[in-house]
Write an enzyme that holds these catalytic residues in place. Structure first.
Site, PDB file in Angstrom:
ATOM      1  N   ASN A 174       1.120  -0.961  -0.300  1.00 24.87           N
ATOM      2  CA  ASN A 174       0.185   0.231  -0.134  1.00 24.87           C
ATOM      3  C   ASN A 174       0.954   1.404  -0.337  1.00 24.87           C
ATOM      4  O   ASN A 174       1.039   1.653   0.736  1.00 24.87           O
ATOM      5  CB  ASN A 174      -0.735   0.336   1.504  1.00 24.87           C
ATOM      6  CG  ASN A 174      -2.062  -1.177   1.005  1.00 24.87           C
ATOM      7  OD1 ASN A 174      -2.860  -0.888   0.355  1.00 24.87           O
ATOM      8  ND2 ASN A 174      -2.046  -2.324   2.295  1.00 24.87           N
ATOM      9  N   GLU A 175       0.990   1.662  -1.554  1.00 25.28           N
ATOM     10  CA  GLU A 175       2.111   2.901  -1.281  1.00 25.28           C
ATOM     11  C   GLU A 175       1.402   4.177  -1.142  1.00 25.28           C
ATOM     12  O   GLU A 175      -0.076   4.176  -0.415  1.00 25.28           O
ATOM     13  CB  GLU A 175       2.741   2.578  -2.593  1.00 25.28           C
ATOM     14  CG  GLU A 175       3.416   1.404  -3.433  1.00 25.28           C
ATOM     15  CD  GLU A 175       4.680   1.343  -2.517  1.00 25.28           C
ATOM     16  OE1 GLU A 175       5.259   2.281  -1.733  1.00 25.28           O
ATOM     17  OE2 GLU A 175       5.803   0.976  -3.273  1.00 25.28           O
ATOM     18  N   PRO A 176       2.285   4.987  -0.622  1.00 25.40           N
ATOM     19  CA  PRO A 176       1.394   6.822  -0.792  1.00 25.40           C
ATOM     20  C   PRO A 176       0.677   6.889  -1.546  1.00 25.40           C
ATOM     21  O   PRO A 176       0.632   6.994  -3.140  1.00 25.40           O
ATOM     22  CB  PRO A 176       2.128   7.529  -1.138  1.00 25.40           C
ATOM     23  CG  PRO A 176       3.807   6.414  -0.792  1.00 25.40           C
ATOM     24  CD  PRO A 176       3.618   5.176  -0.699  1.00 25.40           C
ATOM     25  N   SER A 178      -2.925   5.665  -0.964  1.00 25.75           N
ATOM     26  CA  SER A 178      -3.796   4.384  -0.161  1.00 25.75           C
ATOM     27  C   SER A 178      -4.435   4.904  -0.006  1.00 25.75           C
ATOM     28  O   SER A 178      -4.486   5.743   1.347  1.00 25.75           O
ATOM     29  CB  SER A 178      -3.037   3.614  -0.396  1.00 25.75           C
ATOM     30  OG  SER A 178      -1.925   2.693  -0.935  1.00 25.75           O
ATOM     31  N   THR A 193      10.108   2.557  -3.513  1.00 26.95           N
ATOM     32  CA  THR A 193      10.464   0.660  -2.753  1.00 26.95           C
ATOM     33  C   THR A 193      11.098  -0.408  -4.269  1.00 26.95           C
ATOM     34  O   THR A 193      11.596  -1.388  -4.089  1.00 26.95           O
ATOM     35  CB  THR A 193       8.668   0.242  -3.049  1.00 26.95           C
ATOM     36  OG1 THR A 193       8.021   1.222  -2.510  1.00 26.95           O
ATOM     37  CG2 THR A 193       8.540  -1.439  -3.305  1.00 26.95           C
TER      38      THR A 193
END
Length: 645
Positions: A174-176, A178, A193
């Site tokens: 869940n990347e920035p 999300s 990432t």
């Protein structure tokens, strides 16, 4: 000994004492000395949960993570299964995520990871293992993700979710950006990432651009959440997550909404929490000399004043009034600390002969010391202390450089192919030529992500070895004082290494016994992305401990340098070795002899610059910090911390 913040609800890690110093923290956390100790207790909690559910004749539903953080937890669970009879027959697992696209049998897949570290070694039923599939056709992905969510729901929800945290603040993938209501879905990976994963894929260009991940909402529905974070490179994001505002830019902050979450941290990952970084701002302190040094250095930087310009008001306004309460004035504190820091500076890292050494970092005698410099990889020596190494050689000490690993995995296929082709073109048409032609064919036909053959690994190791000889020759070291240990733990051909073994320790013991050093220099930087530095340092610690009763060990001092990722904080430095502009250039050139590592840093961690740029910038910054404190101005400084073993 763990340091525990106040929990939001009764949980496994029960606190002791008062918690006024945790008022900035919004998530319960437990801080341990090291990852091994912490992982043991997390595994114990999981095992207790499994057994409790067995006693109630219920399934135990676990959400599992991948990456380096949970490996020791899985190792302990496997041990408990084999030695204590812990059964996984009632366990259902759901993994957080998987790269997309990603075949199951790829060594980079999380399917491969989980079976390698856990599922192949316990009695879990294959039908109870659920890992997102990275080879689902794109048109079927949406329904697949919905079905994954429903499968978790039909299993009764997650009883326990194990998490790691990325430098972007991601949990799962869940990347920035999300959302808190997000479910299982496909997501595009953040650049940071991909940088962090690049070592596993032999370069960032090979890292998949997307992944399937459980959503934030899926994670938050778990009955219990434990997040693991190890190492200094996680410290900044851990602080932001625990103490910062909830934000989609740091998805891990959504865990502040969960009433039964614990962050399990080692000291490196917890280092920037306010109660550890600046405890005088949250409550009364026990003012040890070490803490006093840390606080006064911080006060100088906070007020942008040199030490001798600090006033009583500066101390009073920044939580340090009790330092003055003992009757000492700011001037007394300032002059004392100025002298302490001044005494760390020396141009004689092996000790200055025939000099009174009470206030010097190193002994003056013996005037010629036997020096053993351990380098985890074949370039850490010149990257981290190339200037100091040159001084030790020039000042007449008997210096030995020991490379602990071959470093072969950090050589690209393209670089190895270049050397093989040169050797092939140079040799006659004989058996040697046939050998190099075979190596060339092996590299050219190597499948993506495949492990190198023994011959290719040997070639890559020789490339690193010859670069090392060239680098230390340049600064004056004779070939006979260069040693290559090729420790077995490293020689897997994969990024993932074997645990430290007795053979590794025996090899390190042998070289120490043979040299009988007065000084040992070792890499104390545990932030390298794949843990080689930590294993190499533990091998040295184990060897020194085993040799402690030997007579020569009474005169042996251990100095730790930092590697390519971090430098010692000013208050941690016991010896600061100034470098002249010419010595900085000498060090740069020595680093540049490691041509296979130039231009393309395979294991760059959180810094994409070349190693010589990082090292030079770090050394100049240390010198600037000394200058800002009102001490002498130098071009650059290499820093060391003395360690008692």
């Amino acid at each position: 000994m763990e340091i525990v913040s106040k929990p939001k609800s009764p949980i496994s890690y029960q606190p002791a004492g008062q918690f006024e110093d945790t008022r900035f923290e919004k998530i319960h956390n437990v801080i341990f000395k090291n990852a091994a100790e912490a992982s043991f207790l997390v595994a114990q909690e999981i095992a207790d949960l499994i057994r409790n559910q067995q006693e109630r004749n219920k399934k135990c539903v676990l959400g599992l993570a991948t990456g380096s953080s949970p490996i020791k937890v899985y190792q302990e669970l496997v041990r408990m299964h084999k030695e204590e009879g812990l059964s996984f027959a009632n366990v259902i697992t759901f993994n957080l995520d998987e790269y997309y696209p990603m075949p199951k049998d790829s060594v980079q897949s999380y399917h491969y990871f989980m079976h390698q570290h856990l599922f192949n070694h316990v009695d879990i039923l294959p039908e109870n293992v659920n890992i997102p599939e990275g080879n689902i056709p794109l048109e079927d992905l949406n329904q697949y993700c919905i079905d994954y969510e429903m499968k978790i729901k039909n299993a009764g929800g997650l009883d326990f979710q194990l998490l790691g945290i990325g430098r972007t603040g991601h949990v799962g993938f869940n990347e920035p950006g999300s959302h808190i209501n997000s479910g299982t879905r496909i997501i595009t990976l953040d650049y940071i990432t991909k940088v962090d994963a690049s070592g596993d894929f032999n370069g960032i260009n090979n890292v998949p651009k997307k992944a399937i991940t459980m959503g934030v909402a899926t994670i938050l529905r778990s009955k219990r959440i434990v997040l693991l974070a190890w190492g200094q490179n996680k410290a900044a994001i851990v602080k932001r997550t625990i103490q910062g505002e909830i934000s989609t830019e740091v998805p891990a902050t959504f865990l502040q909404h969960h009433s039964n979450t614990t962050f399990v941290l080692d000291q490196g990952a917890a280092a920037e929490l306010t109660r550890l970084e600046t405890p005088w701002l949250v409550g009364e302190c026990l003012w040890t000399e070490e803490l006093k040094k840390k606080a006064i250095v911080w006060l100088c930087q906070h007020t942008q004043k040199s030490i001798l310009k600090l006033t009583d008001r500066d101390y009073n306004n920044n939580g340090m009034s009790d330092l003055l309460a003992a009757g000492k004035s700011a001037y007394d504190l300032n002059i004392n600390m100025f002298n302490v820091l001044q005494h760390t500076i020396t141009g004689w890292p092996g000790g200055k002969p025939n000099t009174e050494d009470t206030y010097r970092p190193e002994r003056s005698e013996p005037s010629q010391k036997r020096v053993l410099l351990f380098s985890p990889h074949p370039d850490d020596d010149v990257i981290s202390m190339g200037g100091t190494l040159a001084k030790l050689i020039q000042q007449g000490h008997d210096v030995h450089v020991v490379y602990q690993t071959s470093g072969n995995i950090a050589v690209t296929d393209d670089e190895a192919l270049k050397f093989a082709e040169v050797a092939h073109d140079f040799t006659d048409k004989n058996a040697t030529d046939i050998y190099f032609q075979s190596v060339i064919n092996t590299i050219k036909t190597k499948a993506k992500g495949a492990i190198d053959s023994e011959e290719v690994r040997q070639l890559k190791g020789l490339i690193r070895r010859r670069e090392s000889y060239a680098a230390v020759r340049y600064i004056g070291l004779n070939d006979e004082n260069v040693h290559f240990l090729d420790l077995p733990f490293y020689e897997t051909g994969k990024v993932q290494k074997n645990p430290l073994g007795t053979e590794d320790i025996a090899i390190v013991k042998e070289i120490i016994t043979r040299i009988q050093p007065h000084q040992v220099f070792a890499a104390g930087d545990l932030a390298d992305p794949h843990g080689t530095h930590e294993v190499c340092l533990n091998a040295i610690f184990a060897a020194l401990k085993a040799l402690k009763s030997e007579p020569f060990m009474k005169d042996c001092w251990l100095w730790l340098y930092r590697g390519a990722w971090h430098e010692w904080e000013l208050h941690e430095i016991d010896m600061a070795v100034p470098l002249s502009p010419d010595e900085v250039l000498l060090k740069r050139q020595a680093i540049l002899y490691h041509q296979s590592q130039k231009d393309r840093v395979m294991f760059q961690g959180n810094d994409s610059r070349e190693f010589w740029v990082r090292a030079e910038d770090r050394n100049k910054k240390t010198a600037q910090l000394y200058d800002q404190l009102g001490l002498a101005e130098y071009e650059a400084i290499e820093a060391f911390k003395r360690f008692s073993y």
